[in-house]
Design a protein around this motif. Structure first.
Motif, short mmCIF file in Angstrom:
data_model
loop_
_atom_site.label_atom_id
_atom_site.label_comp_id
_atom_site.label_asym_id
_atom_site.label_seq_id
_atom_site.Cartn_x
_atom_site.Cartn_y
_atom_site.Cartn_z
N THR A 1 0.85 -1.19 0.00
CA THR A 1 0.00 0.00 0.00
C THR A 1 0.89 1.26 0.00
OG1 THR A 1 -0.13 -0.07 2.39
CG2 THR A 1 -1.96 -1.05 1.20
N PRO A 2 1.16 1.78 -1.17
CA PRO A 2 1.99 2.98 -1.21
C PRO A 2 1.27 4.18 -0.59
CG PRO A 2 1.09 2.53 -3.37
CD PRO A 2 0.70 1.38 -2.49
N LEU A 3 2.04 5.13 -0.15
CA LEU A 3 1.48 6.34 0.44
C LEU A 3 1.31 7.38 -0.68
CD1 LEU A 3 3.87 6.48 3.53
CD2 LEU A 3 1.58 5.48 3.41
N GLU B 1 4.16 14.17 -2.94
CA GLU B 1 3.96 15.62 -2.82
C GLU B 1 4.85 16.21 -1.73
OE1 GLU B 1 0.00 17.06 -2.38
OE2 GLU B 1 -0.70 16.02 -4.17
N ILE B 2 4.92 15.54 -0.59
CA ILE B 2 5.77 16.03 0.50
C ILE B 2 7.23 15.96 0.08
CG2 ILE B 2 6.47 15.63 2.89
CD1 ILE B 2 3.66 16.67 2.69
N ALA B 3 7.62 14.87 -0.59
CA ALA B 3 9.02 14.72 -1.02
C ALA B 3 9.42 15.83 -1.99
CB ALA B 3 9.22 13.35 -1.65
N ILE B 4 8.53 16.20 -2.90
CA ILE B 4 8.83 17.28 -3.84
C ILE B 4 9.03 18.59 -3.10
CG2 ILE B 4 7.82 18.71 -5.67
CD1 ILE B 4 6.57 16.10 -6.77
N ASN B 5 8.15 18.87 -2.14
CA ASN B 5 8.29 20.09 -1.34
C ASN B 5 9.61 20.11 -0.58
OD1 ASN B 5 5.83 21.63 -1.77
ND2 ASN B 5 4.78 19.92 -0.80
N SER C 1 -1.65 30.07 -4.49
CA SER C 1 -2.79 29.52 -3.74
C SER C 1 -3.41 28.30 -4.41
CB SER C 1 -3.85 30.61 -3.56
OG SER C 1 -4.32 31.05 -4.83
N ASP C 2 -2.94 27.93 -5.59
CA ASP C 2 -3.44 26.71 -6.22
C ASP C 2 -3.12 25.52 -5.33
OD1 ASP C 2 -4.12 28.34 -8.28
OD2 ASP C 2 -2.76 27.48 -9.76
N LEU D 1 -2.90 16.19 -1.42
CA LEU D 1 -3.03 16.76 -0.07
C LEU D 1 -3.69 18.13 -0.06
CD1 LEU D 1 0.39 15.78 1.53
CD2 LEU D 1 -1.85 14.77 1.95
N ARG D 2 -3.89 18.70 -1.22
CA ARG D 2 -4.49 20.03 -1.35
C ARG D 2 -3.65 21.11 -0.65
NH1 ARG D 2 -7.00 19.80 -5.49
NH2 ARG D 2 -8.25 21.60 -4.99
#
Length: 158
Positions: A46-48, A53-57, A122-123, A128-129
């Motif tokens: 089950t990948p997260l 998205e967090i890794a890119i940030n 703000s996009d 995770l929005r």
């Protein structure tokens, strides 16, 4: 008179420590997140979905911290083949010109990144929005930090 250089050295050391500490924390978080996602994907099947998205940030902010540290240490790529053949006076002139020109280019790019941040910051990200401004702000601070650190050699006495 000796108090100003000592204060400046302490300030630079404190800023370096802060940047190094933040970079270590971000790198630890990034490594932990990638390991956790790989473990979840292959051990639990089950990948997260939010991990990317967090890794890119985190990667953008780690790069921003790294470029600021390299600028503070004056360890950016330079052309030693050309500068090694210049006399001291010409070397100072070329180094000053390159510092001002490079800094101006980075300040201009930071201004463009700021405009982009104001339009698209703000996009929301797809999973995770989160506001895309988190990544764009990393780029903005990297450019601003590099533009500032490129000017540091102009104020050093030799």
């Amino acid at each position: 008179m000796d108090e100003l250089p000592a204060f400046r050295n302490k300030l630079v050391a404190a800023l370096n420590w802060m940047l190094e500490t933040l970079a270590m924390l971000v790198m630890a978080g990034l490594a932990s997140l990638v390991f956790l996602n790989a473990f979840s994907r292959y051990a639990l099947s089950t990948p997260l979905p939010w991990a990317e998205e967090i890794a890119i940030n985190l990667m953008v902010w780690l790069t921003a911290l790294g470029i600021m540290m390299a600028g503070m240490r004056q360890s950016l790529i330079c052309c030693d083949i050309v500068t090694g053949r210049l006399s001291t006076g010409r070397l100072r002139l070329v180094a000053g010109f390159c510092a001002v020109l490079g800094s101006a280019a980075m300040f201009y790019c930071a201004w463009l990144a700021w405009q982009y941040l104001m339009i698209f910051g703000s996009d929301a990200s797809p999973v995770l929005r989160l506001p895309k401004g988190i990544v764009i702000a990393g780029l903005f601070f990297a450019l601003l930090g590099l533009a500032t650190t490129l000017l540091v050699p102009l104020f050093k006495r030799k």
